[in-house]
Design a protein around this motif. Structure first.
Motif, PDB file in Angstrom:
ATOM      1  N   ASN A  68      70.293  48.053  46.686  1.00  0.00           N
ATOM      2  CA  ASN A  68      71.745  48.023  46.510  1.00  0.00           C
ATOM      3  C   ASN A  68      72.262  49.042  45.507  1.00  0.00           C
ATOM      4  O   ASN A  68      73.472  49.156  45.302  1.00  0.00           O
ATOM      5  CB  ASN A  68      72.180  46.621  46.063  1.00  0.00           C
ATOM      6  CG  ASN A  68      71.971  45.577  47.144  1.00  0.00           C
ATOM      7  OD1 ASN A  68      72.023  45.889  48.332  1.00  0.00           O
ATOM      8  ND2 ASN A  68      71.723  44.347  46.741  1.00  0.00           N
ATOM      9  N   ARG A  70      73.688  52.148  43.496  1.00  0.00           N
ATOM     10  CA  ARG A  70      74.643  53.208  43.808  1.00  0.00           C
ATOM     11  C   ARG A  70      74.666  54.203  42.657  1.00  0.00           C
ATOM     12  O   ARG A  70      74.123  53.954  41.575  1.00  0.00           O
ATOM     13  CB  ARG A  70      76.044  52.621  44.047  1.00  0.00           C
ATOM     14  CG  ARG A  70      76.158  51.840  45.359  1.00  0.00           C
ATOM     15  CD  ARG A  70      75.933  52.757  46.562  1.00  0.00           C
ATOM     16  NE  ARG A  70      75.949  52.058  47.837  1.00  0.00           N
ATOM     17  CZ  ARG A  70      74.879  51.665  48.495  1.00  0.00           C
ATOM     18  NH1 ARG A  70      73.685  51.845  47.967  1.00  0.00           N
ATOM     19  NH2 ARG A  70      74.986  51.068  49.676  1.00  0.00           N
ATOM     20  N   ALA A  71      75.299  55.325  42.882  1.00  0.00           N
ATOM     21  CA  ALA A  71      75.305  56.413  41.913  1.00  0.00           C
ATOM     22  C   ALA A  71      75.727  55.922  40.539  1.00  0.00           C
ATOM     23  O   ALA A  71      76.724  55.205  40.393  1.00  0.00           O
ATOM     24  CB  ALA A  71      76.236  57.527  42.390  1.00  0.00           C
ATOM     25  N   ASP A  73      74.209  53.819  38.546  1.00  0.00           N
ATOM     26  CA  ASP A  73      73.792  52.476  38.146  1.00  0.00           C
ATOM     27  C   ASP A  73      72.666  52.515  37.117  1.00  0.00           C
ATOM     28  O   ASP A  73      71.807  53.410  37.132  1.00  0.00           O
ATOM     29  CB  ASP A  73      73.318  51.670  39.358  1.00  0.00           C
ATOM     30  CG  ASP A  73      74.474  51.083  40.166  1.00  0.00           C
ATOM     31  OD1 ASP A  73      75.619  51.164  39.690  1.00  0.00           O
ATOM     32  OD2 ASP A  73      74.216  50.557  41.267  1.00  0.00           O
ATOM     33  N   ASN A  93      68.290  57.696  48.755  1.00  0.00           N
ATOM     34  CA  ASN A  93      69.269  57.669  49.849  1.00  0.00           C
ATOM     35  C   ASN A  93      70.322  58.755  49.684  1.00  0.00           C
ATOM     36  O   ASN A  93      71.516  58.549  49.866  1.00  0.00           O
ATOM     37  CB  ASN A  93      69.951  56.302  49.910  1.00  0.00           C
ATOM     38  CG  ASN A  93      70.551  56.034  51.284  1.00  0.00           C
ATOM     39  OD1 ASN A  93      70.141  56.646  52.274  1.00  0.00           O
ATOM     40  ND2 ASN A  93      71.494  55.125  51.352  1.00  0.00           N
ATOM     41  N   THR A  96      73.992  58.840  47.571  1.00  0.00           N
ATOM     42  CA  THR A  96      74.449  57.462  47.381  1.00  0.00           C
ATOM     43  C   THR A  96      73.927  56.875  46.082  1.00  0.00           C
ATOM     44  O   THR A  96      74.632  56.150  45.381  1.00  0.00           O
ATOM     45  CB  THR A  96      73.982  56.594  48.557  1.00  0.00           C
ATOM     46  OG1 THR A  96      74.492  57.150  49.760  1.00  0.00           O
ATOM     47  CG2 THR A  96      74.487  55.171  48.414  1.00  0.00           C
ATOM     48  N   ALA A  97      72.688  57.167  45.748  1.00  0.00           N
ATOM     49  CA  ALA A  97      72.070  56.551  44.574  1.00  0.00           C
ATOM     50  C   ALA A  97      71.526  57.608  43.624  1.00  0.00           C
ATOM     51  O   ALA A  97      70.397  57.521  43.164  1.00  0.00           O
ATOM     52  CB  ALA A  97      70.977  55.587  45.004  1.00  0.00           C
ATOM     53  N   ALA A 500      73.605  59.432  53.365  1.00  0.00           N
ATOM     54  CA  ALA A 500      73.975  58.303  52.523  1.00  0.00           C
ATOM     55  C   ALA A 500      74.105  57.066  53.404  1.00  0.00           C
ATOM     56  O   ALA A 500      73.889  57.102  54.601  1.00  0.00           O
ATOM     57  CB  ALA A 500      75.281  58.602  51.792  1.00  0.00           C
ATOM     58  N   VAL A 503      78.618  51.538  51.521  1.00  0.00           N
ATOM     59  CA  VAL A 503      78.826  51.033  50.179  1.00  0.00           C
ATOM     60  C   VAL A 503      78.663  49.520  50.232  1.00  0.00           C
ATOM     61  O   VAL A 503      79.401  48.820  50.943  1.00  0.00           O
ATOM     62  CB  VAL A 503      80.223  51.413  49.659  1.00  0.00           C
ATOM     63  CG1 VAL A 503      80.461  50.784  48.289  1.00  0.00           C
ATOM     64  CG2 VAL A 503      80.373  52.918  49.593  1.00  0.00           C
TER      65      VAL A 503
END
Length: 870
Positions: A68, A70-71, A73, A93, A96-97, A500, A503
């Motif tokens: 889960n 995301r960028a 985090d 991914n 996205t991250a 990506a 969300v």
């Protein structure tokens, strides 16, 4: 090119490789255990950090947090000592991250113990951009502590990779292990007990390794096939060999140069070698105990300002690959690929070296030891083989693309200002093609009056790491001395940039069923909690038949093995659209397409697909606007509903096979594990998620549809699912059918060598080649197993007489030994069910006896090669 050897050769020079490569086993002495770690302080956590709580299954909770992410985090793992049941796999991914931090409370306060995990690696990161791992410890991984691949921007800070207790070959291979990555910073970390290398950076570029402790590993720190690396302010103590700089003939375009080793404490690396004993000439099992620094083949290496002391055998040694392998024809492909066997521009200067060679040991170098003892009654502090240089200067290097050493001295190996030490050189000058008698020089000595290697080279530039808008390196973000060169800065690259995903779980309000059509909107925009939310089948509790919206069943020619499960595959393409045919790769499916695969376990494997089978899971591959997404759904006990299981799951199972009941843990992969197998790099060198099975060669065969037996490709075309299909199906290279339970007797009376070859290649194609190809997740291994790649012209790529790059288990020397399956790594790993040994690594817990028997027959029938038994 073959170099004729005599006198102490092969006894002498076959031993010298141990000094100059990576290891040898010495059974004298007791292993020393020490669990000292770097000092740990409590870190601070930013506001909004994702705090993973201790629960029933911490491994599943961490996995879900990784999925889960995301960028930007920050994921915080809890304080404590925890036993994990699985590899923790993080997939960046794409964008996205990016810029994700994974951290704990300290390397000695957040301890992740993988001793009971049914998997190889501890933490595995792939396809990431700017990933930070800090303040945690990884213990007892079966394979590697922390592995990273296809990642640009890595910080490993205050992390530990540890195997406690006795030092032995059953410990994992690498502690901290980035491979095929860019911009790598490893600092203030601790590694202990690796049966290969504690800190290993392979096939990468832009590297800084600083202020780490590497203790009681076979190799403390190793830079292999990598360029632009600075290794400084580290402590390498109590290993078999302290610091290694290698460039090996892997054959994947990634070779090393420009490495600086400075300001390190390299002390007392006299631990008996405990690596797996293989015949690979450059394996760490031949590193002699008591070795400080080793340079193999790599050019442009500078070693300076180090304290190197208390080594039983040798402080520093440099060698060409000739000393280990006298037949360069074995590495012709790598030479044509750009690899060079001869080190050039080696600059060893201003080191504080003491107490070396007082007790040289190691069974592979005993003849070298005896020779120096006989002639000089001492052993060199610094040893240079000189053989590669002698070959080059003799003019014989041209046959292997090795030019003569530069007349201006810029290629020379130079040693200066290292105190009162001795220097040894086995070959010197131009031998004019005569390599029968080494020179066996030692300076100072009564025999050798002139200094050896008495020259200097220009200092190499600083090598730095770019991480977002930060730059790390010697004199850039610290005050380390020895930073008087220019700067080389990471270029940013595109590793990890790709598709990506949604969300979160997207618009789950779309997850409601109405009518008899597939819920296309939900497929495109939501990770629905239940499989039934997509309305793929007329009966939501029966994914074996009666697909909605023109969904079509299909199968593959060669069995993809997953613990004897029966697979029910369906393809769905939105109305009015179609996939574009490809000759070799997976078809180009339109957005909205979904591939469905349901796994069911029979009570007895004979026959597969019987009425008593149990639904286990259904996996979806959905082609969304952001690329392909994988969603695993696990069926409940009543088998009337399947729920989304992003973190995967483990289901206790049993099956009767050939009259024997097999009990095992059936593993449902998590989303990131799906990406691990389905990764593909296109011509733009960007990693993307793609399907594996729907290729022309696997679909060109008959299927028993409800409306009759038809060729699958023709049916896909007539049903509007596929366009561009050639009119002549016989022109399509086709994998021959191989059933889950095999094709019966494969002996010579029933199958020709060509038939067995094609069956084996087809089986390897579907079970292995999605990773073992230049664009796959195992690209660094050099093993390439696509069906279209002919064996005759790609023997090494198929594993024949090819030494493994990383794997060294159970004393095997080569991936494939023609005529000898029992000594072939490929056969052994396919037969094994042990984590760390089995291959494929994920996707099965049992061994596929029919597939193993097929590969055994294939290897047995292969024509003899140089590594075959006589």
């Amino acid at each position: 090119m073959r170099i004729k050897q005599s006198w102490l050769i092969p006894a002498l020079l076959a031993s010298v490789l141990a000094i100059n490569l990576t290891g040898c086993r010495d059974n004298d002495g007791e292993a020393v255990t020490d669990t000292t770690t770097q000092e740990s302080t409590t870190p601070s956590f930013p506001e909004g950090a994702i705090m993973v709580e201790v629960g029933d299954n911490l491994g599943a909770s961490i996995t879900e947090a990784f999925i889960n992410a995301r960028a930007g985090d920050v994921i915080v793992l809890p304080e404590g000592n925890f036993k994990l049941d699985r590899t923790l796999l993080f997939d960046g991914n794409g964008a996205t991250a990016k810029d994700v931090t994974i951290m704990g409370y300290g390397m000695d306060r957040t301890i992740l113990d993988f001793s009971e995990a049914d998997s190889g690696d501890g933490i595995f990161v792939q396809n990431a951009i700017n990933i930070t791992l800090q303040d945690l410890g990884v213990y007892e991984a079966k394979n590697n502590g922390i592995k990273l691949k296809d990642t640009n921007g890595i910080i490993m800070r205050r992390v530990a990779a540890v195997w406690e207790g006795e030092l032995n070959k059953d410990n994992g291979a690498y502690g901290l292990y980035p491979v095929e990555c860019q911009n790598i910073l490893i600092e203030d970390s601790y590694v202990r007990g690796s049966a290969d290398a504690g800190i290993y950076v392979g096939q990468s570029e832009y590297i800084v390794v600083r202020r780490n402790i590497a203790k009681e590993n076979v190799a403390g720190i190793e830079i292999e096939n990598s360029k632009y690396a600075d290794v400084y302010d580290n402590e390498a103590t109590g290993n078999t060999g302290g610091i290694l700089v290698f460039d090996l003939p892997i054959g994947n375009h990634l070779y090393g140069k420009s490495v600086r080793i400075f300001n390190n404490l390299v002390e007392g690396n006299n631990t008996p070698n405990f690596a797996n004993d293989t015949g690979y000439i450059a394996g760490v099992h031949i590193v002699p105990p008591g070795t400080g620094v080793i340079i193999l083949s790599t050019s442009d290496v500078e070693i300076f300002n180090n304290t190197i002391r208390n080594h039983d055998t040798v402080a520093i040694t440099a060698t060409s690959f000739f000393i280990a392998e006298d037949n360069m024809e074995n590495h012709a492909n790598a030479i044509m690929d750009g690899w060079r066997a001869v080190p050039r521009n080696i600059n060893i200067h201003d080191n504080d070296i003491s107490n070396s060679g007082s007790n040289p040991n190691g069974y592979l170098i005993q003849d070298i030891i005896d020779a120096y003892d006989y002639y000089y009654q001492s052993f060199p502090t610094i040893l240079y083989d000189g053989l590669g240089e002698a070959v080059s200067r003799s003019g014989r290097g041209a046959s292997i693309l090795e030019p003569d050493f530069a007349a201006d001295g810029s290629d020379d190996i130079c040693v200066s200002n290292n105190g009162n030490i001795s220097i040894g050189q086995l070959f010197a000058g131009d031998h004019s093609g005569d390599f029968a008698t080494p020179d066996l020089l030692l300076y100072p000595s009564p025999i050798q009056q002139e200094p050896l290697l008495n020259c200097t080279q220009l200092s190499l530039p600083i090598h730095s790491v770019t991480f977002g808008d930060q730059v790390f390196g010697c004199g850039i973000d610290d005050e380390t001395t020895g930073c008087d060169g220019g700067n080389i800065v990471g270029d940013g690259g595109n590793a990890g940039s790709g598709d990506a995903g949604l969300v979160g779980d997207g618009d789950t309000a779309l997850c409601s069923v109405s009518g008899n059509d597939v819920n296309w909107d939900a497929l495109l925009s939501a990770n629905c909690p239940n499989l039934s939310d997509y309305n793929l089948f007329a009966d939501s509790s029966n994914p074996k038949e009666n697909a909605n919206s023109g969904g079509l069943p299909y199968d593959l020619n060669s069995a993809l093995f997953t613990d004897y499960t029966t697979k029910y595959r369906y393809v769905f393409v939105p109305d009015g659209q179609s996939a574009q045919y490809s000759n070799q790769e997976v078809f180009d499916f339109p957005i909205g397409s979904v591939l469905v695969k349901t796994f069911a376990m029979p009570d007895d494997t004979a026959p597969p697909g019987n009425a008593n089978e149990e639904l286990l899971e259904t996996r979806l591959l959905i082609h969304r606007e952001t690329g392909w997404s994988a969603l695993p759904y696990i069926w409940n006990a009543a088998k009337d509903n399947a729920s989304l299981a992003k973190a995967g799951g483990i289901v206790e199972q049993s099956v009767v096979h050939k009259g024997q009941t097999l009990s095992f843990d059936y593993v449902v992969p998590n989303i990131n594990q799906c990406k691990q197998c389905h990764q593909y790099k296109g011509e733009d060198d960007v990693s993307r998620f793609v399907p594996i099975g729907p290729k022309a060669r696997q679909l060109n065969g008959d299927y028993a549809y409800s409306f009759g037996v038809r060729n699958q490709l023709s049916t896909w075309s007539t049903e509007g699912i596929l366009t561009g299909l050639p009119a002549d199906l016989s022109s399509i290279q086709t994998v021959p059918p191989f059933a889950l339970l095999g094709n019966g007797d494969l002996s010579g009376n029933n199958k020709t060598d060509e038939e067995v070859m094609n069956l084996a290649k087809g089986y390897l194609d579907i079970n292995c080649a999605h990773c073992h190809r230049p664009e796959g997740n195992a690209s660094n291994t050099g093993l390439k197993l696509e069906y279209w790649r002919t064996y005759a012209s790609n023997k090494t790529a198929h594993g024949t007489c090819k030494s493994p790059v990383a794997y060294g288990g159970d004393g095997f020397n080569y991936d494939v030994v023609p005529g000898d399956p029992d000594n072939s790594i490929t056969h052994f790993r396919m037969a094994s069910t042990q984590p760390g040994d089995r291959m494929p690594e994920i996707g099965r817990s049992l061994s596929h006896d029919a597939g193993v028997d097929l590969i055994r027959e294939w290897i047995t029938r292969l024509p003899a090669e140089s590594c075959s038994p006589e």
